[in-house]
Design a protein around this motif. Structure first.
Motif, PDB file in Angstrom:
ATOM      1  N   ILE A 138     -23.377  73.561  56.292  1.00  0.00           N
ATOM      2  CA  ILE A 138     -24.063  72.735  55.294  1.00  0.00           C
ATOM      3  C   ILE A 138     -25.558  72.882  55.569  1.00  0.00           C
ATOM      4  O   ILE A 138     -26.050  72.469  56.605  1.00  0.00           O
ATOM      5  CB  ILE A 138     -23.634  71.254  55.396  1.00  0.00           C
ATOM      6  CG1 ILE A 138     -22.101  71.138  55.344  1.00  0.00           C
ATOM      7  CG2 ILE A 138     -24.280  70.443  54.293  1.00  0.00           C
ATOM      8  CD1 ILE A 138     -21.487  71.688  54.071  1.00  0.00           C
ATOM      9  N   VAL A 139     -26.252  73.499  54.654  1.00  0.00           N
ATOM     10  CA  VAL A 139     -27.646  73.868  54.877  1.00  0.00           C
ATOM     11  C   VAL A 139     -28.566  72.959  54.071  1.00  0.00           C
ATOM     12  O   VAL A 139     -28.308  72.688  52.897  1.00  0.00           O
ATOM     13  CB  VAL A 139     -27.889  75.341  54.469  1.00  0.00           C
ATOM     14  CG1 VAL A 139     -29.334  75.743  54.754  1.00  0.00           C
ATOM     15  CG2 VAL A 139     -26.920  76.263  55.200  1.00  0.00           C
ATOM     16  N   LYS A 140     -29.591  72.475  54.711  1.00  0.00           N
ATOM     17  CA  LYS A 140     -30.582  71.644  54.042  1.00  0.00           C
ATOM     18  C   LYS A 140     -31.964  72.112  54.465  1.00  0.00           C
ATOM     19  O   LYS A 140     -32.233  72.314  55.646  1.00  0.00           O
ATOM     20  CB  LYS A 140     -30.386  70.172  54.417  1.00  0.00           C
ATOM     21  CG  LYS A 140     -31.401  69.243  53.750  1.00  0.00           C
ATOM     22  CD  LYS A 140     -31.175  67.796  54.164  1.00  0.00           C
ATOM     23  CE  LYS A 140     -32.188  66.862  53.502  1.00  0.00           C
ATOM     24  NZ  LYS A 140     -31.996  65.451  53.912  1.00  0.00           N
ATOM     25  N   GLU A 141     -32.831  72.312  53.498  1.00  0.00           N
ATOM     26  CA  GLU A 141     -34.196  72.733  53.784  1.00  0.00           C
ATOM     27  C   GLU A 141     -35.095  71.518  54.013  1.00  0.00           C
ATOM     28  O   GLU A 141     -34.990  70.518  53.310  1.00  0.00           O
ATOM     29  CB  GLU A 141     -34.758  73.553  52.620  1.00  0.00           C
ATOM     30  CG  GLU A 141     -34.248  74.967  52.549  1.00  0.00           C
ATOM     31  CD  GLU A 141     -34.930  75.770  51.464  1.00  0.00           C
ATOM     32  OE1 GLU A 141     -35.038  76.986  51.621  1.00  0.00           O
ATOM     33  OE2 GLU A 141     -35.341  75.166  50.450  1.00  0.00           O
ATOM     34  N   ASP A 142     -35.936  71.620  54.999  1.00  0.00           N
ATOM     35  CA  ASP A 142     -37.009  70.657  55.196  1.00  0.00           C
ATOM     36  C   ASP A 142     -38.310  71.290  54.718  1.00  0.00           C
ATOM     37  O   ASP A 142     -38.423  72.514  54.618  1.00  0.00           O
ATOM     38  CB  ASP A 142     -37.139  70.278  56.670  1.00  0.00           C
ATOM     39  CG  ASP A 142     -35.947  69.455  57.139  1.00  0.00           C
ATOM     40  OD1 ASP A 142     -35.401  68.704  56.310  1.00  0.00           O
ATOM     41  OD2 ASP A 142     -35.558  69.584  58.310  1.00  0.00           O
ATOM     42  N   ILE A 143     -39.276  70.466  54.434  1.00  0.00           N
ATOM     43  CA  ILE A 143     -40.576  70.983  54.008  1.00  0.00           C
ATOM     44  C   ILE A 143     -41.659  70.397  54.904  1.00  0.00           C
ATOM     45  O   ILE A 143     -41.616  69.210  55.259  1.00  0.00           O
ATOM     46  CB  ILE A 143     -40.846  70.657  52.510  1.00  0.00           C
ATOM     47  CG1 ILE A 143     -42.121  71.345  52.041  1.00  0.00           C
ATOM     48  CG2 ILE A 143     -40.894  69.156  52.267  1.00  0.00           C
ATOM     49  CD1 ILE A 143     -42.340  71.270  50.538  1.00  0.00           C
TER      50      ILE A 143
END
Length: 307
Positions: A138-143
């Motif tokens: 489960i991939v989630k991008e942070d900024i």
């Protein structure tokens, strides 16, 4: 510890996978192999044991696979796979694959090597299912918003010297000595000192313009920077993985057996033809007696055809 099971179309593909697994630290004690007797005879570079199993016929197995089957004595290959946690329908597909001439590979691994091992095995596996645990990332991008300097323009001051002509007037004085002679008629007196030698000299002067230059600072240019701050809003997008989990009904091996038999009979009746040539006819014949089920049983029918 986890167990990963894969089915390969031929023995060579399984061997190549074993070579890659050795590079990440797995050895033969962790890898079980089960293949057809014919495939084993063609690949004698690995020690395999010949045996006869009712489910799959004449096969060959390495020591790890023999120990696995012995530990589930009486249950056969299907029972051994189910005991490892493989879903019954997947286990039945694996058994049918071995019976059709494919090669089965069972690998026992530590938890920290699971992702790497599964990635290697999936590259060549004929059937990409059957692990008692699959990892779905489960991939989630942070900024992170940072700052960097950029050229914003500026001022360049260049000086050079120029020459221009000037005209300026000035009054100058010039003297001239002039001699005038006037006729007179008078008696000489003592003041005239008439018979004494004398010299009379008078000099004239003249003024000439003289240029004197001096430099004076008449203006200053000062270059400096004014610093100010303002707030900017950054707009972008970030991605993340959304997951939907659906329940999938398993296939009972008893449900698959008619499909295996149908595929075998079709192969016997169509000797010399390829599956690509017969698949349309196979679908038509199957749907005639089992309407609407071709998509569900197509793999099992093809296993029967290969068998």
């Amino acid at each position: 510890m986890k167990t990963v099971v894969r089915l390969y179309e031929n023995y060579d593909e399984a061997e190549r996978t074993i070579a890659e697994l050795a590079n990440v630290g797995l050895d033969d004690r962790q890898i079980g192999l089960l293949t057809s007797a014919a495939a084993n005879r063609a690949n004698r570079h690995r020690h395999m044991n010949a045996l006869e199993l009712g489910e799959v016929g004449s096969v060959a197995a390495n020591d790890r696979m023999l120990r696995l089957l012995d530990s589930k004595r009486g249950n056969g290959v299907l029972g051994a796979l189910v005991a490892l946690g493989i879903p019954h329908g997947d286990a039945a597909s694996f058994v049918a694959g071995v019976r059709a001439g494919n090669t089965l590979e069972v690998v026992t691994i530590e938890d920290d090597k699971e992702a790497e091992t599964v990635s290697i095995m999936q590259k060549r596996s004929f059937v990409a299912s059957g692990a008692n645990e699959e990892v779905v990332p489960i991939v989630k991008e942070d900024i992170k918003v940072g700052k960097r300097e950029r050229a914003a323009g500026g001022v360049k001051v260049t000086t050079h010297v120029t020459t221009r002509p000037i005209d300026q007037t000035i009054a100058v004085r010039e003297e001239r000595v002039r001699v005038e002679r006037h006729p007179v008629d008078r008696e000489a007196d003592c003041a005239d000192d008439a018979f004494r030698d004398r010299v009379v000299e008078m000099k004239a002067t003249a003024e000439r313009p003289v240029v004197t230059k001096r430099a004076r600072v008449v203006e200053e240019i000062r270059v400096h920077k004014d610093v100010s701050e303002h707030v900017e809003t950054v707009r972008d997008t970030i991605r993340h993985t959304e997951v939907r989990v659906d329940q999938v009904a398993g296939d009972d091996v008893s449900e698959l057996e008619p499909a295996y038999q149908f595929g075998e009979q079709l192969a016997n009746d169509s000797r010399g033809a390829s599956w690509a040539e017969m698949s349309v006819r196979a679908k038509s014949l199957w749907e005639a007696t089992h309407p609407g089920t071709w998509a569900r049983f197509e793999d099992a029918i093809r296993f029967g055809w290969n068998r």
